[in-house]
Design an enzyme around this catalytic site. Structure first.
Site, mmCIF file in Angstrom:
data_model
loop_
_atom_site.group_PDB
_atom_site.id
_atom_site.type_symbol
_atom_site.label_atom_id
_atom_site.label_comp_id
_atom_site.label_asym_id
_atom_site.label_seq_id
_atom_site.Cartn_x
_atom_site.Cartn_y
_atom_site.Cartn_z
ATOM 1 N N GLY A 307 -6.478 -14.515 60.312
ATOM 2 C CA GLY A 307 -5.383 -15.134 61.048
ATOM 3 C C GLY A 307 -4.711 -14.086 61.926
ATOM 4 O O GLY A 307 -5.361 -13.386 62.696
ATOM 5 N N HIS A 353 -7.827 -6.001 51.631
ATOM 6 C CA HIS A 353 -8.996 -6.811 51.993
ATOM 7 C C HIS A 353 -10.270 -5.947 52.007
ATOM 8 O O HIS A 353 -10.942 -5.809 53.038
ATOM 9 C CB HIS A 353 -8.780 -7.445 53.367
ATOM 10 N N ASN A 359 -12.454 -11.765 48.596
ATOM 11 C CA ASN A 359 -11.232 -10.998 48.310
ATOM 12 C C ASN A 359 -10.228 -11.816 47.505
ATOM 13 O O ASN A 359 -9.588 -11.292 46.595
ATOM 14 C CB ASN A 359 -10.601 -10.536 49.624
ATOM 15 N N GLY A 360 -10.099 -13.116 47.848
ATOM 16 C CA GLY A 360 -9.160 -13.965 47.119
ATOM 17 C C GLY A 360 -9.559 -14.132 45.668
ATOM 18 O O GLY A 360 -8.738 -13.990 44.761
ATOM 19 N N ARG A 361 -10.837 -14.418 45.429
ATOM 20 C CA ARG A 361 -11.325 -14.593 44.057
ATOM 21 C C ARG A 361 -11.130 -13.316 43.240
ATOM 22 O O ARG A 361 -10.668 -13.347 42.104
ATOM 23 C CB ARG A 361 -12.808 -14.981 44.084
ATOM 24 N N THR A 362 -11.488 -12.180 43.849
ATOM 25 C CA THR A 362 -11.366 -10.903 43.131
ATOM 26 C C THR A 362 -9.908 -10.589 42.841
ATOM 27 O O THR A 362 -9.560 -10.140 41.737
ATOM 28 C CB THR A 362 -12.003 -9.773 43.960
ATOM 29 N N ASN A 397 3.015 -10.989 54.238
ATOM 30 C CA ASN A 397 2.537 -10.208 55.388
ATOM 31 C C ASN A 397 3.655 -9.943 56.391
ATOM 32 O O ASN A 397 3.652 -8.913 57.075
ATOM 33 C CB ASN A 397 1.395 -10.948 56.091
#
Length: 438
Positions: A307, A353, A359-362, A397
């Site tokens: 994004g 990241h 990245n989200g799952r980890t 962010n």
């Protein structure tokens, strides 16, 4: 005689040098041994986690099936199902349209037509999500009419993000910030009380069926938030039988299998006192190994754009991950409330990241590793909460991490309520009757 004395002196020097060298070698070895033994061990140690069996590793526990399981699963799903949020489509609008909508909302507010005012404020915020006046007025409306100080505070912060010198937003946030901090602390205390109550319930009875169905739900929502389209029944069929689900892609199958492997690995890591970069690479390797064997367990080697957020370039990843490991295991981090610590660990890893994908799952698995070690069940972000989840990450962010910590705290309450509901139903032997609302 002179030559003899000279030779004798030389021999003495040689022997002395050898002895000194040997002693130095022994001292160096001892220093190395004790530095490893005493200085590389983490300061804070954890007792074995109380809720580690919320992530079962015994395959037989997944293959056993009873009609009771489906009833429990449906009940837990009903508890987790959150109220649907209004979906605001962010459409382009002129300044005049935004201004007119805002003025109409204010007029309805003054005349006491609160519902109409609410819809117009929502519409104005959807049309102009970066307009400081809209955000500030919307916050004031929510604070006055809905007593929603938390959301109002978030809106004031967003207004200041886009217009740092906005006088009304500055004044409003000075008033609400401390109130919200106090409310957040009260929420964390409530979470601790719920955890303690659940711990007591589990100490008296064994609820293997609940744990098993919660395990399925965890995998279902974790892969679902990333776009996996398997239903809960299809996912259960895959995990219980190992058979292919008709109509679903290989990638979707591999996402489910990978997450199962990663969750088993996380259970092993709960016995460790230290979370290393290699542990995080190991989590990613298992979660993504079947999806992308080449890139799993490795840092990305290309620049990415998420994004409006631009993660750091690949060359900085090793040093950033080393700093992340240091923070994860520092006393400063571990002295935070476990839910806050886990949420920050999640956000910091997503912000870096480090991987091409996953990245989200980890990050969610690292978060749950921390929560499990602290005696909490693993938290799941529901598929229907995807938009709110990403909005909270975006707020972090922009510089305010509190909405994200608050979101994870709310997810923790949600999961504790789910388990408490399940244990109450099992305790009264009501699993074959209609599931009641918790």
């Amino acid at each position: 005689m002179h030559i003899y004395q000279y030779c004798e002196m030389n021999s003495f020097i040689i022997i002395t040098s050898v002895i000194v060298s040997v002693l130095c070698a022994i001292l160096t070895s001892l220093q190395h041994y004790y530095s490893i033994k005493y200085f590389k061990e983490p300061v804070i140690r954890y007792d074995p986690p109380l809720f580690d069996d919320f992530i079962p590793t015994d395959d037989t526990s997944l293959s056993y099936y009873s009609l009771e399981d489906d009833t429990i699963l449906q009940g837990l799903s009903d508890v987790l199902d959150p109220p649907k949020l209004h979906e605001n489509t962010r459409e382009q609008a002129t300044e005049t349209e935004v201004h007119n909508t805002l003025q109409a909302a204010l007029a309805f507010h003054i005349t006491g037509k609160i519902n109409k005012a609410m819809k117009l404020f929502e519409h104005a915020a959807a049309m102009a999500p970066s307009d400081a006046d809209v955000l500030n007025k919307y916050g004031e409306f929510l604070e006055k009419t809905q007593k929603d100080v938390v959301t109002a505070d978030e809106l004031y912060f967003k207004a200041l993000t886009y217009s740092p010198d906005h006088p009304a937003a500055l004044m409003n946030r000075r008033r609400t910030a401390q109130v919200v901090d106090k409310l957040d602390l009260e929420m964390l205390k409530m979470i601790d009380n719920k955890r303690d109550n659940l711990k007591e319930m589990f100490s008296k009875n064994s609820f293997d069926s609940i744990k098993k169905q919660a395990y399925f739900l965890h995998i279902y929502h974790t892969v679902g938030i990333e776009g996996n389209t398997m239903t809960i029944d299809q996912l259960k069929y895959l995990l219980e039988t190992g058979q292919v689900v008709s109509g679903k892609s290989i990638i979707e199958h591999n996402e489910v299998i990978g997450l199962q492997l990663a969750m088993k690995y996380v259970k092993l890591l709960t016995r460790k006192n230290y979370i290393s970069v290699n542990d995080i690479l190991g989590i990613h390797r298992r979660a993504m190994g079947h999806v992308d064997p080449v890139k799993s367990g490795r840092f990305r080697n290309e620049k990415v754009f998420i994004g409006k957020h631009i993660p750091p370039p690949p060359k900085e990843l090793p040093s950033l991950m080393e700093a992340y490991e240091y923070w994860l295991n520092s006393e400063e981090a571990q002295q935070l409330h476990p839910v806050r610590y886990a949420a920050l660990a999640h956000y910091k890893l997503v912000d870096i990241h480090p991987f091409h994908d996953g990245n989200g799952r980890t990050s969610r698995l690292v978060m749950n590793l921390i929560l499990i070690r602290a005696g909490y069940p693993p938290v799941m972000v529901l598929k229907d909460q995807r938009e709110k989840y990403y909005d909270a990450l975006n707020a972090a962010n922009l510089g305010d991490v509190r909405p994200f910590v608050r979101f994870i705290a709310q997810c923790t309450i949600q999961i504790l309520d789910m388990y408490m509901y399940g244990t109450e139903v099992m305790s009264i032997g009501n699993v074959e009757k209609e599931i009641i609302n918790y």
